[in-house]
Write a protein that holds these residues in place. Structure first.
Motif, PDB file in Angstrom:
ATOM      1  N   ILE A  18       0.845  -1.202   0.000  1.00 15.94           N
ATOM      2  CA  ILE A  18       0.000   0.000   0.000  1.00 15.94           C
ATOM      3  C   ILE A  18       0.879   1.250   0.000  1.00 15.94           C
ATOM      4  N   ARG A  19       1.949   1.227   0.768  1.00 19.39           N
ATOM      5  CA  ARG A  19       2.859   2.385   0.790  1.00 19.39           C
ATOM      6  C   ARG A  19       3.455   2.636  -0.598  1.00 19.39           C
ATOM      7  N   LYS A  20       3.777   1.546  -1.264  1.00 16.40           N
ATOM      8  CA  LYS A  20       4.374   1.663  -2.593  1.00 16.40           C
ATOM      9  C   LYS A  20       3.384   2.303  -3.567  1.00 16.40           C
ATOM     10  N   LEU A  21       2.124   1.866  -3.492  1.00 16.34           N
ATOM     11  CA  LEU A  21       1.108   2.451  -4.379  1.00 16.34           C
ATOM     12  C   LEU A  21       0.922   3.943  -4.099  1.00 16.34           C
ATOM     13  N   LEU A  22       0.960   4.288  -2.811  1.00 15.52           N
ATOM     14  CA  LEU A  22       0.749   5.694  -2.442  1.00 15.52           C
ATOM     15  C   LEU A  22       2.011   6.518  -2.640  1.00 15.52           C
ATOM     16  N   GLY A  23       3.167   5.850  -2.541  1.00 13.28           N
ATOM     17  CA  GLY A  23       4.423   6.591  -2.511  1.00 13.28           C
ATOM     18  C   GLY A  23       4.612   7.332  -1.199  1.00 13.28           C
ATOM     19  N   VAL A  24       4.060   6.810  -0.107  1.00 15.62           N
ATOM     20  CA  VAL A  24       4.153   7.485   1.197  1.00 15.62           C
ATOM     21  C   VAL A  24       4.809   6.558   2.221  1.00 15.62           C
ATOM     22  N   TYR A  25       5.902   7.031   2.790  1.00 16.10           N
ATOM     23  CA  TYR A  25       6.628   6.248   3.795  1.00 16.10           C
ATOM     24  C   TYR A  25       6.870   7.106   5.025  1.00 16.10           C
ATOM     25  N   GLY A  26       7.112   6.469   6.152  1.00 14.80           N
ATOM     26  CA  GLY A  26       7.614   7.180   7.323  1.00 14.80           C
ATOM     27  C   GLY A  26       6.560   7.910   8.139  1.00 14.80           C
ATOM     28  N   ARG A  27       5.300   7.761   7.810  1.00  9.39           N
ATOM     29  CA  ARG A  27       4.245   8.345   8.648  1.00  9.39           C
ATOM     30  C   ARG A  27       2.976   7.498   8.542  1.00  9.39           C
ATOM     31  N   PRO A  28       2.110   7.626   9.554  1.00  2.71           N
ATOM     32  CA  PRO A  28       0.818   6.946   9.432  1.00  2.71           C
ATOM     33  C   PRO A  28       0.029   7.503   8.239  1.00  2.71           C
ATOM     34  N   LEU A  29      -0.942   6.746   7.795  1.00  2.00           N
ATOM     35  CA  LEU A  29      -1.781   7.196   6.677  1.00  2.00           C
ATOM     36  C   LEU A  29      -3.056   7.840   7.219  1.00  2.00           C
ATOM     37  N   LEU A  30      -3.583   8.766   6.450  1.00  2.00           N
ATOM     38  CA  LEU A  30      -4.805   9.464   6.851  1.00  2.00           C
ATOM     39  C   LEU A  30      -5.966   9.024   5.959  1.00  2.00           C
ATOM     40  N   SER A  31      -7.055   8.673   6.614  1.00  2.27           N
ATOM     41  CA  SER A  31      -8.200   8.114   5.885  1.00  2.27           C
ATOM     42  C   SER A  31      -9.496   8.733   6.394  1.00  2.27           C
ATOM     43  N   THR A  32     -10.497   8.794   5.532  1.00  2.00           N
ATOM     44  CA  THR A  32     -11.821   9.214   6.009  1.00  2.00           C
ATOM     45  C   THR A  32     -12.916   8.413   5.320  1.00  2.00           C
ATOM     46  N   LYS A  87      -0.204  18.094  10.953  1.00  2.00           N
ATOM     47  CA  LYS A  87       0.041  17.689  12.336  1.00  2.00           C
ATOM     48  C   LYS A  87       0.757  16.328  12.362  1.00  2.00           C
ATOM     49  N   ILE A  88       0.292  15.408  11.527  1.00  2.00           N
ATOM     50  CA  ILE A  88       0.951  14.093  11.461  1.00  2.00           C
ATOM     51  C   ILE A  88       2.414  14.276  11.043  1.00  2.00           C
ATOM     52  N   ARG A  89       2.637  15.166  10.098  1.00  2.00           N
ATOM     53  CA  ARG A  89       4.004  15.388   9.610  1.00  2.00           C
ATOM     54  C   ARG A  89       4.896  16.020  10.681  1.00  2.00           C
ATOM     55  N   GLU A  90       4.286  16.831  11.533  1.00  2.00           N
ATOM     56  CA  GLU A  90       5.057  17.384  12.654  1.00  2.00           C
ATOM     57  C   GLU A  90       5.554  16.275  13.570  1.00  2.00           C
ATOM     58  N   VAL A  91       4.627  15.310  13.830  1.00  2.00           N
ATOM     59  CA  VAL A  91       4.963  14.241  14.764  1.00  2.00           C
ATOM     60  C   VAL A  91       5.899  13.222  14.110  1.00  2.00           C
ATOM     61  N   PHE A  92       5.772  13.068  12.814  1.00  8.30           N
ATOM     62  CA  PHE A  92       6.625  12.114  12.070  1.00  8.30           C
ATOM     63  C   PHE A  92       7.424  12.885  11.019  1.00  8.30           C
ATOM     64  N   PRO A  93       8.462  13.606  11.453  1.00  5.20           N
ATOM     65  CA  PRO A  93       9.155  14.496  10.521  1.00  5.20           C
ATOM     66  C   PRO A  93       9.939  13.738   9.451  1.00  5.20           C
ATOM     67  N   GLU A  94      10.077  12.432   9.645  1.00  2.00           N
ATOM     68  CA  GLU A  94      10.916  11.671   8.714  1.00  2.00           C
ATOM     69  C   GLU A  94      10.163  11.236   7.459  1.00  2.00           C
ATOM     70  N   GLU A  95       8.985  11.777   7.236  1.00  2.00           N
ATOM     71  CA  GLU A  95       8.209  11.335   6.076  1.00  2.00           C
ATOM     72  C   GLU A  95       9.028  11.390   4.794  1.00  2.00           C
ATOM     73  N   LYS A  96       8.971  10.289   4.072  1.00  3.18           N
ATOM     74  CA  LYS A  96       9.582  10.260   2.736  1.00  3.18           C
ATOM     75  C   LYS A  96       8.459   9.951   1.764  1.00  3.18           C
TER      76      LYS A  96
END
Lengths: 528, 528
Positions: free
Chosen positions: B121-135, B367-376
């Motif tokens: 799922i991370r690969k499809l999104l291209g989002v690493y290093g932080r939780p995902l946001l969903s609604t 806010k998530i990015r503040e808490v997880f600054p290592e987002e790649k």
């Protein structure tokens, strides 16, 4: 006349919570899943959100009976979403129990319910005026022939219904086939000896993608009923199978017990194993008998019996089948408690009585007859056709399928032309069909046919849900498709959409030939 | 190495019952369903009956932890029977809770588990290093375009995953199609603007016989994931759909709550929503968050997270998705509690924050990015083929489908020839394909294609489970089919059986053209 679904909840207010607020929370949770404020912003009102109809205190502190009514439209008239509206999210809360449901006719009429029901089963057996006697083939671990032997002895003893234990599950389809063939043959052999019509119910518990082939195989063996556990295979799978296969469905309560052990949580046993299982097609609903190794009260059992037997619009009444805790001595009490239209499901007691299953069965049956002296029997009704829907299947050639189906002069090797349709239709003229692939053991989802229409001939003017893909390969012809009339030339492709009225016509003096590809499983044509 | 299934029960002895006897009763009830005496008479021993491995007192009176081991063979390696062995009949008793299961590799390896898992799922999104946001798209009652508007704004705000509310269910397949087409287009439009790859998950809650066509339609629309409630549609249906469709499966806990509200009854939340849902293919498992409107503890949630993420032989780790009770202020706490590999499913809080969903989403994400600054982040991986099996899906033309697809000189109107396969395969030569029907919004179970091979050209030598039906219509060519080599002449029909190695070759100097009909849903070709 009831227009809405009315659900009665038993609710418990924790920590002095206001009961009105709590009931409103239920109505929101089960529909819009947002607070009132947000629903209001979005303009969602009472056609969607459940409506509090009444709140009545009980004689227990902080416990109330609340009735909420719901628009049946929000269930989509489908069981999965109905279960969701009934108890989906609130199952995750504490202190809410469903104790009753009232369903409007507009909802119930979307379901077929039991195929046979009490009267249908009695007619097949030819047994009236007394409860039915049933047993289970067990324990798991016996060989197929040992299980068949049990079935044989029970049927010889005069038992009415014999089911697999619900734990009899086979890893391979071949073993399943072997087991149920042996058991059904054993019962048929006994029936030939007794002149009765004991019915065998194999257990269908299989992966989702094999359920249908298991039931289909059983139907093909002449088996008239199956045992199925809605909470193991999915309740709507039971509904679907029951609609597809005109068999007797006996349901087992495995995994349902989390609903019953707490008077403040779950869906009451009469609602779940009664009304809901009946909607899903249960002809016979097995439940844990009072006095047995499970802790249900006789009041639970009586309510469940009522839910199964009482009038419910178009839905046939079903047999309750109390199981467990049954002994020879209890038959009289059970008779008083449950009445005539009951299936006694008896395991150990029958097998161990007098150390002979055959004799035990006969003794129990005699005891039942003592208590219900009015028993009448008729010749069992074996005439009704039990298999599923109709398809014009040609004999499948088993074994190797040839790769090559060579063409010569608009014929194909190994493919004899067939008549287009049974002649009584008389709405077509001078057209023949060749079934090229799909009817000879292939597993394709489509069939390839070649049709040829002679000079001035035509196909039926008709419509259906399935689509046609047509490739013209010989001569010229006309396709009527709705209001269009198209001339097809060689290698033209045509597509006929769902429910479009259509016809193929040959207005030329030469043969008009075309391939036509259709879904393998398809609906019957209708007149325009 | 573990060879058996080990189940840990928390058992309560009522009325001074002997604990050893009680545990033995469980082992019998869940297997042979007869008392020891009868099992002994029938010669059934420990290969079938569960074995008591240990009984340990707890610090609560009359409550014990008992471990029983079962031969995995008795589950038939199938989920319905596995659930039955786990908790089928004993669900109907009181005072027995499943609190842990240990599964041997020989059992687990029969399941495929999640298609994507956390990494996929991370690969499809291209989002690493932080939780995902969903609604969630809600409330029920909004029009399709209002729902699509919510999806659009969430995606514009940068949200990762947007799912239907699990109560969004359509009475007709057409409405379902309209709704999910609108929502997916809205998300695609937002993705085009943001360069991100927000993923939309339509809710699949349909009658048993429509589940597959709903998922198939979603896959055909290019949708990458679905939301599904295993306890509404049947858990093994989820397993089946997940194996059939290479999509992301997000599971919803509707109707599971009867297992969790009593510490002495049910299957523990980490076992059911963790291990079991993961076996059934949950890539993301939604559960009621601690601190929300449902009463779960942070310990429950952490155990469930572990069950989803920890190594389990061949099974990929899944995302936990705590839902409910989430606010802007709680993000830091949640981060500490749950860690990086979590999906935050946020409803009302996001919609109401700053009165703009788009802005609320962006704020939460910041806010998530503040808490997880290592987002790649990387470019989303859109290359993987997401549809069911190998189909190269072309854009569906919406609206009226033309009936007539006229032919002229081995081309068809409105049907541009395509490349045969992506060029990197390099195992074919001089062959083109025309998709004639099945990819333009038809509902047929099959696709009709026309292939043409130029002089000395050939198709890939390959095999697959799906079958080919071929009709030669231009020139002459060779079909290699297993050990056979067949020359095809115009209007010859050929059939390629499942898993037969095959290739089409043109040894002549003229073009060789043929129709090829295949199942619409089919597996990927394999090298011979």
């Amino acid at each position: 006349m009831l227009k809405k679904i009315e659900i009665t909840y038993r609710v418990k207010c924790y920590h002095g919570e206001d009961v009105k607020r709590l009931v409103r929370k239920i109505a929101l949770e089960q529909t819009v899943e947002v607070p009132d404020e947000l629903a209001a912003i979005r303009g969602i009102g009472e056609t969607i959100i459940g409506k509090t109809e009444s709140i009545t205190p009980t004689n227990k502190e902080n416990i109330y009976l609340a009735v909420i009514s719901y628009n049946p439209e929000i269930t989509a008239y489908q069981l999965p979403q109905f279960l969701n509206v009934l108890y989906g999210n609130i199952s995750l809360l504490n202190g809410i129990k469903i104790i009753d449901i009232k369903l409007p006719e507009c909802f119930v009429e979307k379901f077929r319910g039991p195929n046979y029901g009490i009267n249908g089963i009695r007619k097949l057996l030819g047994v009236y005026g007394r409860p039915l006697l049933s047993t289970a083939l067990k324990p798991m671990g016996l060989s197929h022939s040992e299980l068949a032997e049990i079935a044989y002895n029970f049927a010889l003893g005069g038992g009415d219904l014999v089911k697999d234990d619900h734990g009899l599950v086979d890893r391979s389809f071949d073993k399943f086939k072997e087991r149920i063939s042996l058991c059904t043959k054993a019962v048929m052999r006994a029936n030939a000896e007794t002149g009765k019509n004991t019915i065998y119910f194999p257990n269908i518990c299989a992966p989702a993608d094999m359920l249908e082939s298991c039931v289909s195989f059983a139907a093909g063996e002449g088996i008239r009923g199956i045992l199925i556990s809605p909470f193991l295979v999915g309740i709507d799978s039971v509904r679907y199978l029951s609609e597809k296969f005109n068999m007797i469905f006996m349901t087992h309560p495995a995994l349902t017990g989390t609903h019953f052990h707490d008077i403040n949580h779950g869906i009451a046993i009469d609602v779940l194993l009664g009304t809901i299982f009946r909607l899903a097609g249960a002809d016979i609903s097995i439940y844990p008998n009072t006095g047995g190794r499970f802790g249900f009260t006789s009041d639970d059992c009586k309510k469940l019996n009522d839910a199964l037997r009482q009038p419910l619009y178009n839905i046939k009444p079903s047999f309750p089948a109390p199981a467990g805790g049954m002994s020879y001595e209890r038959i009289t009490d059970m008779a008083t408690l449950y009445g005539i239209d009951t299936v006694y499901l008896i395991g150990g007691a029958l097998h161990l009585y007098n150390k002979s299953l055959r004799k035990g069965t006969a003794d129990f049956l005699n005891k039942i007859r003592e208590v219900f002296p009015e028993e009448k029997t008729t010749t069992p009704d074996l005439s009704s056709n039990l298999t599923h829907s109709s398809c014009n299947t040609y004999a499948n050639t088993q074994g190797e399928l040839p790769c090559h189906i060579p063409f010569s002069n608009f014929s194909w090797q190994g493919r004899t032309p067939k008549i287009y349709k049974p002649l009584e239709h008389q709405d077509f003229k001078d057209i023949i069909r060749h079934e090229l692939t799909g009817r000879y053991g292939e597993e394709t989802k489509f069939d390839l046919r070649y049709f040829e229409i002679a000079e001035k001939g035509y196909s039926s003017l008709e419509k259906h849900h399935h689509e046609h893909v047509i490739i013209c390969v010989r001569g010229f012809g006309q396709l009527i498709c709705g209001t269009e009339k198209i001339t097809l030339s060689p290698l033209d492709v045509a597509y006929v959409p769902p429910m479009q009225v259509h016809q193929l016509i040959n207005e030329s003096a030469e043969p008009f030939g075309f391939f036509c590809i259709v879904d393998h499983i398809r609906d019957k044509p209708q007149k325009p």
